[in-house]
Design a protein around this motif. Sequence first.
Motif, PDB file in Angstrom:
ATOM      1  N   THR A   1       0.620  -0.957  -0.136  1.00 35.09           N
ATOM      2  CA  THR A   1      -0.435  -0.221   0.251  1.00 35.09           C
ATOM      3  C   THR A   1       0.897   1.120  -0.067  1.00 35.09           C
ATOM      4  O   THR A   1       2.100   1.174   0.693  1.00 35.09           O
ATOM      5  CB  THR A   1      -1.191  -0.142   1.436  1.00 35.09           C
ATOM      6  N   THR A   2       0.121   2.788  -0.834  1.00 35.02           N
ATOM      7  CA  THR A   2       0.737   3.652   0.032  1.00 35.02           C
ATOM      8  C   THR A   2      -0.008   4.431   0.036  1.00 35.02           C
ATOM      9  O   THR A   2      -1.243   3.824  -0.498  1.00 35.02           O
ATOM     10  CB  THR A   2       1.999   4.088  -1.316  1.00 35.02           C
ATOM     11  N   THR A   3      -0.202   5.769   1.033  1.00 37.25           N
ATOM     12  CA  THR A   3      -0.682   6.412   1.018  1.00 37.25           C
ATOM     13  C   THR A   3      -0.674   8.019   0.146  1.00 37.25           C
ATOM     14  O   THR A   3      -1.094   9.364   0.333  1.00 37.25           O
ATOM     15  CB  THR A   3      -1.195   7.335   2.659  1.00 37.25           C
ATOM     16  N   ASN A   4       0.126   7.864  -0.336  1.00 32.04           N
ATOM     17  CA  ASN A   4       0.961   9.084  -1.180  1.00 32.04           C
ATOM     18  C   ASN A   4       0.734   9.596  -2.711  1.00 32.04           C
ATOM     19  O   ASN A   4       1.655   9.940  -3.346  1.00 32.04           O
ATOM     20  CB  ASN A   4       2.531   9.959  -0.829  1.00 32.04           C
ATOM     21  N   PHE A   5      -0.279   8.538  -3.794  1.00 30.56           N
ATOM     22  CA  PHE A   5       0.120   8.296  -5.325  1.00 30.56           C
ATOM     23  C   PHE A   5      -0.715   9.165  -5.406  1.00 30.56           C
ATOM     24  O   PHE A   5      -1.828  10.056  -4.503  1.00 30.56           O
ATOM     25  CB  PHE A   5      -0.824   6.972  -5.363  1.00 30.56           C
ATOM     26  N   VAL A   6      -0.457   9.606  -6.353  1.00 29.91           N
ATOM     27  CA  VAL A   6      -0.905  11.491  -7.256  1.00 29.91           C
ATOM     28  C   VAL A   6      -1.210  11.401  -8.858  1.00 29.91           C
ATOM     29  O   VAL A   6      -0.425  11.026  -9.417  1.00 29.91           O
ATOM     30  CB  VAL A   6       0.228  12.695  -7.205  1.00 29.91           C
ATOM     31  N   PRO A   7      -2.271  10.937  -8.280  1.00 26.23           N
ATOM     32  CA  PRO A   7      -2.924  10.480  -9.832  1.00 26.23           C
ATOM     33  C   PRO A   7      -3.164  11.618 -11.120  1.00 26.23           C
ATOM     34  O   PRO A   7      -3.504  12.727 -10.598  1.00 26.23           O
ATOM     35  CB  PRO A   7      -4.295  10.001  -9.849  1.00 26.23           C
ATOM     36  N   ILE A   8      -2.678  12.182 -11.995  1.00 24.65           N
ATOM     37  CA  ILE A   8      -2.452  12.932 -13.085  1.00 24.65           C
ATOM     38  C   ILE A   8      -3.200  12.221 -14.415  1.00 24.65           C
ATOM     39  O   ILE A   8      -2.388  11.250 -14.892  1.00 24.65           O
ATOM     40  CB  ILE A   8      -1.178  13.735 -12.629  1.00 24.65           C
ATOM     41  N   ILE A   9      -3.813  13.356 -15.411  1.00 25.73           N
ATOM     42  CA  ILE A   9      -4.581  12.781 -16.711  1.00 25.73           C
ATOM     43  C   ILE A   9      -3.139  12.574 -17.293  1.00 25.73           C
ATOM     44  O   ILE A   9      -3.067  13.413 -17.378  1.00 25.73           O
ATOM     45  CB  ILE A   9      -5.604  13.600 -16.155  1.00 25.73           C
ATOM     46  N   ASN A  10      -3.289  11.439 -18.277  1.00 32.15           N
ATOM     47  CA  ASN A  10      -2.542  11.769 -19.729  1.00 32.15           C
ATOM     48  C   ASN A  10      -1.275  11.816 -19.275  1.00 32.15           C
ATOM     49  O   ASN A  10      -0.394  11.966 -19.669  1.00 32.15           O
ATOM     50  CB  ASN A  10      -3.085  12.811 -20.259  1.00 32.15           C
ATOM     51  N   ASN A  11      -0.912  11.208 -17.771  1.00 32.40           N
ATOM     52  CA  ASN A  11       1.031  11.107 -17.082  1.00 32.40           C
ATOM     53  C   ASN A  11       0.715   9.975 -16.989  1.00 32.40           C
ATOM     54  O   ASN A  11       0.169   8.457 -17.043  1.00 32.40           O
ATOM     55  CB  ASN A  11       0.530  11.579 -15.922  1.00 32.40           C
ATOM     56  N   THR A  12       1.922   8.929 -18.036  1.00 32.13           N
ATOM     57  CA  THR A  12       2.332   7.422 -17.937  1.00 32.13           C
ATOM     58  C   THR A  12       2.480   7.132 -16.847  1.00 32.13           C
ATOM     59  O   THR A  12       4.021   7.967 -15.982  1.00 32.13           O
ATOM     60  CB  THR A  12       3.319   7.007 -18.836  1.00 32.13           C
ATOM     61  N   TYR A  13       2.587   5.683 -16.024  1.00 30.84           N
ATOM     62  CA  TYR A  13       2.643   5.028 -14.730  1.00 30.84           C
ATOM     63  C   TYR A  13       3.554   3.981 -15.533  1.00 30.84           C
ATOM     64  O   TYR A  13       3.155   2.859 -16.243  1.00 30.84           O
ATOM     65  CB  TYR A  13       1.962   5.313 -13.717  1.00 30.84           C
TER      66      TYR A  13
END
Length: 288
Positions: free
Chosen positions: A106-118
């Motif tokens: 688990t993580t509590t600091n994920f940052v989702p950004i539209i159109n970014n690649t992971y």
Amino acid sequence: MKYIINIFKIENKIKVLSLIGLSAIIFSCTEPIDLTVPTESPRLVIEASLDWEKGTLGNNQTIKLSLSTPYYDTAPNPVSGASVIVENTTNGDVFIFNDQQDGSYTTTNFVPIINNTYNLEVIYNNETYTAQETLISVSEINRIEQSREGGSDEEELDLTIYFDDPANEVNFYYITFLEGEDLLPTREIMSDEFTNGNEMSLLYEEDEADAEDEILPGDEVDINIFGVSEQYYNFLNRLIEQGDNAGDPFATVPTRLRGNYINPENPENYAFGYFRVTESVNEVYTFE
């Protein structure tokens, strides 16, 4: 009277002999049959669906690791001691998923950004597994309409969801409907190949084959729409097709589905599962 008694004796003997013969047939048909099921070495299974629901931060995310098990084994086989890292390759942010010692990371600091690649990297048992996806956006649900007219049975309740498809884009959608205490959702996929820039609609109704699970007023259905990549859309298409054809003797023979995980150093030892990064919308609808 004596004659009648003898007839009864003969009939009883015939019945006894018939029962003995029937018992012999039944017992001869219940001999155990040993089936040999092909086996292979356990393979890593990575459940990594990083879903960002609209209106939330999306910072809490979980990835699950396990090992595949033989066909008749039902007990889970969780994996601990792995390294799980997700990197936003667009801006360089790195997110470490912490081992909870039960197969979940688990993580509590994920940052989702539209159109970014992971990019996902999992290191387990000295093997490295990677996968890459771009976070796809999704439109809000415009409205949900209930009726008895749109489905295959006009006496049964059904609903239709409506949402807008962005213009001048190629978009793919994954939609799930989970009703009441059902364990598995109804899954649908859509593309805008012929409806680009228009309002999209999708009907939900109960399976005709499941007459005991009729939709009634007061029933709730949990609706989720995910914006997904074309690669994941194609994967889901094959997955749903094989699931729907289960038990059909005339269906195409199922094939092993490979997700988007690769093992650069040992390509044949790939992992099962699919790494997805999506935006989603959720709504719970109550039938009236």
